[in-house]
Design a protein around this motif. Structure first.
Motif, PDB file in Angstrom:
ATOM      1  N   VAL A  66     -14.872  -5.379   1.496  1.00 27.14           N
ATOM      2  CA  VAL A  66     -14.307  -6.027   0.304  1.00 27.14           C
ATOM      3  C   VAL A  66     -12.932  -6.634   0.597  1.00 27.14           C
ATOM      4  N   SER A  67     -12.143  -5.980   1.449  1.00 22.90           N
ATOM      5  CA  SER A  67     -10.732  -6.366   1.548  1.00 22.90           C
ATOM      6  C   SER A  67     -10.407  -7.315   2.696  1.00 22.90           C
TER       7      SER A  67
ATOM      8  N   TYR B 260      -7.118  -1.446  -7.908  1.00 22.80           N
ATOM      9  CA  TYR B 260      -6.259  -1.305  -6.738  1.00 22.80           C
ATOM     10  C   TYR B 260      -7.036  -1.706  -5.491  1.00 22.80           C
ATOM     11  N   GLN B 261      -6.484  -2.635  -4.742  1.00 27.60           N
ATOM     12  CA  GLN B 261      -7.031  -3.082  -3.459  1.00 27.60           C
ATOM     13  C   GLN B 261      -8.547  -3.301  -3.531  1.00 27.60           C
ATOM     14  N   SER B 262      -9.326  -2.681  -2.617  1.00 30.01           N
ATOM     15  CA  SER B 262     -10.770  -2.965  -2.600  1.00 30.01           C
ATOM     16  C   SER B 262     -11.501  -2.273  -3.748  1.00 30.01           C
ATOM     17  N   GLY B 263     -10.778  -1.508  -4.571  1.00 27.04           N
ATOM     18  CA  GLY B 263     -11.398  -0.865  -5.724  1.00 27.04           C
ATOM     19  C   GLY B 263     -12.221   0.361  -5.386  1.00 27.04           C
ATOM     20  N   ALA B 264     -12.222   0.798  -4.130  1.00 28.36           N
ATOM     21  CA  ALA B 264     -13.066   1.932  -3.736  1.00 28.36           C
ATOM     22  C   ALA B 264     -12.794   3.146  -4.624  1.00 28.36           C
ATOM     23  N   GLN B 265     -11.520   3.334  -5.002  1.00 29.97           N
ATOM     24  CA  GLN B 265     -11.207   4.448  -5.900  1.00 29.97           C
ATOM     25  C   GLN B 265     -11.218   4.004  -7.364  1.00 29.97           C
ATOM     26  N   THR B 266     -10.487   2.928  -7.681  1.00 31.30           N
ATOM     27  CA  THR B 266     -10.293   2.601  -9.096  1.00 31.30           C
ATOM     28  C   THR B 266     -11.569   2.113  -9.777  1.00 31.30           C
ATOM     29  N   ARG B 267     -12.501   1.565  -9.005  1.00 35.22           N
ATOM     30  CA  ARG B 267     -13.769   1.164  -9.646  1.00 35.22           C
ATOM     31  C   ARG B 267     -14.617   2.370 -10.021  1.00 35.22           C
ATOM     32  N   ARG B 268     -14.173   3.576  -9.647  1.00 30.19           N
ATOM     33  CA  ARG B 268     -14.870   4.815 -10.038  1.00 30.19           C
ATOM     34  C   ARG B 268     -14.239   5.449 -11.271  1.00 30.19           C
ATOM     35  N   VAL B 269     -13.276   4.772 -11.900  1.00 28.18           N
ATOM     36  CA  VAL B 269     -12.579   5.342 -13.055  1.00 28.18           C
ATOM     37  C   VAL B 269     -12.970   4.548 -14.305  1.00 28.18           C
TER      38      VAL B 269
ATOM     39  N   PHE C 217      -9.289  -9.776  -5.986  1.00 29.20           N
ATOM     40  CA  PHE C 217     -10.164  -9.483  -4.834  1.00 29.20           C
ATOM     41  C   PHE C 217     -10.736  -8.061  -4.824  1.00 29.20           C
ATOM     42  N   HIS C 218     -10.786  -7.386  -5.971  1.00 28.93           N
ATOM     43  CA  HIS C 218     -11.136  -5.960  -5.986  1.00 28.93           C
ATOM     44  C   HIS C 218     -12.632  -5.666  -5.935  1.00 28.93           C
ATOM     45  N   TRP C 219     -13.468  -6.689  -6.050  1.00 30.85           N
ATOM     46  CA  TRP C 219     -14.889  -6.412  -6.257  1.00 30.85           C
ATOM     47  C   TRP C 219     -15.767  -6.923  -5.116  1.00 30.85           C
ATOM     48  N   PRO C 220     -16.883  -6.224  -4.862  1.00 33.12           N
ATOM     49  CA  PRO C 220     -17.877  -6.706  -3.894  1.00 33.12           C
ATOM     50  C   PRO C 220     -18.865  -7.642  -4.593  1.00 33.12           C
TER      51      PRO C 220
ATOM     52  N   GLN D  18       0.820  -1.210   0.000  1.00 29.77           N
ATOM     53  CA  GLN D  18       0.000   0.000   0.000  1.00 29.77           C
ATOM     54  C   GLN D  18       0.857   1.265   0.000  1.00 29.77           C
ATOM     55  N   GLY D  19       0.250   2.352  -0.442  1.00 34.13           N
ATOM     56  CA  GLY D  19       0.960   3.612  -0.651  1.00 34.13           C
ATOM     57  C   GLY D  19       1.793   4.037   0.535  1.00 34.13           C
ATOM     58  N   ASN D  20       1.220   3.929   1.740  1.00 35.72           N
ATOM     59  CA  ASN D  20       1.999   4.263   2.927  1.00 35.72           C
ATOM     60  C   ASN D  20       1.943   3.104   3.926  1.00 35.72           C
ATOM     61  N   GLY D  21       1.994   1.895   3.383  1.00 35.01           N
ATOM     62  CA  GLY D  21       2.013   0.723   4.250  1.00 35.01           C
ATOM     63  C   GLY D  21       3.194   0.758   5.206  1.00 35.01           C
ATOM     64  N   GLN D  22       4.326   1.275   4.720  1.00 35.53           N
ATOM     65  CA  GLN D  22       5.522   1.349   5.559  1.00 35.53           C
ATOM     66  C   GLN D  22       5.355   2.407   6.652  1.00 35.53           C
ATOM     67  N   GLY D  23       5.122   3.655   6.256  1.00 32.69           N
ATOM     68  CA  GLY D  23       5.019   4.726   7.252  1.00 32.69           C
ATOM     69  C   GLY D  23       3.825   4.537   8.167  1.00 32.69           C
ATOM     70  N   GLY D  24       2.758   3.949   7.613  1.00 32.49           N
ATOM     71  CA  GLY D  24       1.544   3.773   8.399  1.00 32.49           C
ATOM     72  C   GLY D  24       1.755   2.924   9.634  1.00 32.49           C
ATOM     73  N   ARG D  25       2.718   1.999   9.553  1.00 29.23           N
ATOM     74  CA  ARG D  25       2.919   1.135  10.719  1.00 29.23           C
ATOM     75  C   ARG D  25       4.064   1.614  11.586  1.00 29.23           C
ATOM     76  N   GLU D  26       4.768   2.641  11.151  1.00 28.90           N
ATOM     77  CA  GLU D  26       5.889   3.139  11.944  1.00 28.90           C
ATOM     78  C   GLU D  26       5.455   4.139  13.000  1.00 28.90           C
ATOM     79  N   HIS D  27       4.276   4.718  12.831  1.00 32.74           N
ATOM     80  CA  HIS D  27       3.981   5.893  13.641  1.00 32.74           C
ATOM     81  C   HIS D  27       2.714   5.792  14.473  1.00 32.74           C
TER      82      HIS D  27
END
Ligand code: SF4
Length: 696
Positions: free
Chosen positions: A405-406, A592-601, A659-662, A333-342
């Motif tokens: 979804v995820s 991308y992932q659960s598709g919440a954003q990319t399924r809108r494109v 796994f992107h779809w509901p 994920q985009g900030n999978g690294q930083g997200g778990r550091e802080h």
């Protein structure tokens, strides 16, 4: 509105490709090439190129929504929505205690948001029950890296080292689809005479690039790594001097590997002994070599041991902490690294500190201005937290995630979410999870706000605000500020991202992930700064950051890397008469992932309109299914139906679903929430299923 090009980074995956954004007069936003960023040198995949479409999506939320008396979600003012959230959180805490409040974050949140969310949970709510969907992404590699090296950073070297090594074993990564611009590094590796070995049960687009493709049965790559280490020992390829000088625990790990004979490994994995020998030859002959793992080995109930086995292979051959060699994890994920550091991970405080460490608690409590004893201890991991909704956890604040979804065993998770007393969701669109909420808050997106992320290389990056957000939306930081104030904490939750980052710097100072020497000024001038980057004494030169780790010593007590003895064991579910086939799950290039954003494109939907079941012609023939026919995949947790996609690129004993779809084709209806005992990561990558033809 600004109208010059703003250099920033993609909102999606951990590659964090650089891009320029330019607002146009008609309100649209143009993405243009940003060639100065060395990771992607201007290249973008379709997701990054089309990311602005989500900014102006017709389904973008621009007003808070609250659940009305008739059960529908209706528009409300911000004050009404925030008051309702604060009131419900306070009521739950009063009636059931602070640990009846849950907080669930996301690996896409910026460092500032992840930091503020962790602080909000522990200081304002006083709950231990916070975790995030990054637990589903790479926590097994994090656990294995911490055990072996004393530190976990996705890649301990920049990607630009890849073309100059001699061999890369890529384990369970389909980066040709998940992060296409990174494929360039591997093409350059081959052009330079290096070799690429891909370990994947499927002949993916990435595997097609490989010099050697090993296709083990899902859930057996731990045995595969042990078999390779066995051959390394048997063929006299151990780097004895390195093992003696820089490691501990070799004898136990060696004994465990020697118990895994190549012929036995062939029976377990389906990878032949000659293929194992060839992999060892390709990996050991060059002066430099790397192993890179991704979700394949990690998303298993034995993920930590599986990654540990690959790390052992690297250590025995002297491949870690030397230039152009190493073990690394390709964070997702985009900030999978930083997200778990802080601090949004259940067991961690900012700076990659342990919540159970008294010194760490004192330091962070000092920065936060609270009593260390007031900080709660570690809480439940992500799936365990979701599983406790409606029972131990009565109200949930969810930010930047779509677990309907995820999450594994998704129908159960959906039912748990429905059973909550109260659910509040912050999102940009009405995701499947937001649709269940009592209150939905519309929040800003990446191009509309400033913040930092930390890429898979451990490179801290500045995402800049490029456009003005639409009326009616607020940032997640504003949401936390407003909720904290309503819950009686007036100070400590600034809405300005740089102000939050300045506090994060102090909180991380002296920790493993030390950001104290990183400033927005530096990030604006440099192409990111690699942590650890401590602040230097006044008057000294700025610390340059640390692109390459472990060159002199490992951050363990004795400075040595630790072998961890591991042995193969079966997956949580093995095939049987009722469920004779293995299911593995993953991603496709256009979603991308659960598709919440990319399924809108629209463009992405045209390229990847829905789920499918990938299966071998022999399995399809047994079912009587032709290409495109609906087939049902049934596990102990449920049933999913999707069109057949028939290919010889998958093992006959295995099916694959993205796994992107509901809905009916939701792959995570089927997946097994069996957890790794150390990382608490669910077993997305393997479960037992049966496949059935569907009669129209
Ligand atoms: Fe964005 Fe990842 Fe695609 Fe790069 S590879 S453009 S970061 S989704």
């Amino acid at each position: 509105m600004q109208n010059s090009a703003t250099p920033t980074h993609c909102p999606y995956c951990a590659l964090q490709c650089g891009m320029n954004l330019t607002p146009a007069a008609d309100g649209s936003v143009e993405v243009t090439e940003r060639a100065d960023f060395p990771v992607n040198r201007g290249a973008l995949c379709g997701k990054g190129r089309t990311a602005p479409a989500v900014l102006s999506s017709r389904v973008r939320l621009t007003s808070p929504l609250v659940r009305s008396g008739d059960g529908t979600l209706v528009p409300a003012t911000w004050d009404e929505a925030l008051d309702r959230i604060a009131g419900n959180l306070a009521r739950t805490r009063q009636e059931h205690g602070a640990d009846a409040l849950g907080v669930f974050g996301g690996g896409g949140l910026t460092n500032e948001k992840a930091y503020a969310l962790g602080k909000f949970a522990r200081v304002v709510l006083g709950t231990s029950q916070i975790d995030y969907n990054g637990r589903f992404c790479m926590s097994s590699a994090a656990a294995a890296g911490t055990k072996a090296f004393g530190l976990d950073r996705g890649l301990p070297f920049p990607l630009e080292d890849v073309p100059r090594t001699g061999c890369v074993i890529l384990v369970g990564s389909n980066l040709a689809e998940t992060m296409p611009p990174s494929l360039r590094f591997f093409s350059e590796l081959k052009a330079n005479g290096g070799t690429l070995i891909v370990v994947d049960p499927r002949r993916t687009r990435t595997a097609e690039q490989a010099d050697l493709h090993l296709a083990p049965r899902p859930g057996t790559d731990l045995a595969l790594a042990l078999g390779l280490l066995h051959l390394v020992v048997a063929e006299g390829r151990v780097d004895e001097a390195y093992v003696e000088e820089r490691t501990s625990g070799w004898e136990e790990a060696r004994a465990a590997a020697m118990a895994h004979w190549p012929e036995q490994v062939e029976r377990i994995t389906g990878v032949s002994v000659p293929e194992l020998r060839e992999a060892v030859r390709l990996f050991c002959e060059p002066e430099h070599a790397m192993v890179l793992t991704a979700r394949g080995p990690e998303q298993q109930a034995k993920g930590t041991d599986t990654v540990g086995a690959w790390i052992n292979l690297c250590l025995a051959t002297g491949r870690v902490g030397r230039p152009l060699s190493g073990y690394g994890c390709l964070t997702g994920q985009g900030n999978g690294q930083g997200g778990r550091e802080h601090g949004q991970k259940a067991d961690q405080l900012p700076g990659y500190r342990k919540l159970t460490d008294p010194a760490a608690r004192r330091h962070v409590a000092g920065v936060w201005g609270v009593d260390p004893d007031s900080l709660p201890g570690p809480g439940r991991s992500a799936y365990e937290l979701l599983d406790a909704l409606g029972t131990d956890i009565r109200s949930l604040l969810l930010m930047g995630s779509n677990p309907v979804v995820s999450a594994p065993r998704a129908a159960h998770v959906e039912q748990r979410l429905r059973s909550l007393d109260f659910l509040a969701v912050c999102d940009v669109v009405l995701s499947e999870t937001a649709a269940l909420a009592d209150v939905v808050l519309p929040v800003t997106q990446w191009a509309e706000e400033t913040g930092t992320t930390t890429s898979l290389e451990g490179r801290v990056l500045l995402r800049r605000r490029a456009i003005t957000p639409p009326d009616g939306v607020r940032s997640d930081l504003e949401v936390l500020h407003e909720l904290a104030a309503r819950l009686g904490v007036e100070k400590g939750f600034p809405t300005d991202a740089e102000e939050v980052f300045e506090e994060l710097r102090r909180a991380s100072a002296g920790g493993l992930a030390d950001y104290s020497g990183i400033t927005y000024r530096r990030l604006a001038q440099e192409n990111g700064v690699f942590w650890p980057c401590p602040e230097q004494e006044t008057g000294g030169a700025e610390h340059p950051g640390t692109p390459r780790l472990f060159l002199d010593r490992f951050p363990t007590e004795d400075g040595r890397a630790r072998f961890v003895p591991v042995s193969h064991r079966p997956s949580g579910e093995e095939p049987d008469d009722e469920y004779p086939v293995l299911l593995t799950t993953g991603r496709v290039v256009a979603q991308y992932q659960s598709g919440a954003q990319t399924r809108r494109v629209d463009e992405l939907n045209a390229a990847a309109p829905g789920p499918f079941v990938e299966l071998h012609p022999r399995l399809a023939a047994r079912l009587g299914a032709a290409e495109g026919d609906p087939v049902a995949v049934v596990s102990r947790r449920g049933r999913a139906v999707a069109p057949a996609r028939i290919t010889t690129g998958i093992r006959p004993d295995t099916v694959f679903m993205p796994f992107h779809w509901p809905g009916e084709g939701r792959a995570n209806t089927l997946t097994n929430p069996a957890l790794d005992p150390t990382s608490r990561m669910p077993e997305f990558k393997v479960c037992a299923v049966r496949v059935e033809a569907v009669t129209p």
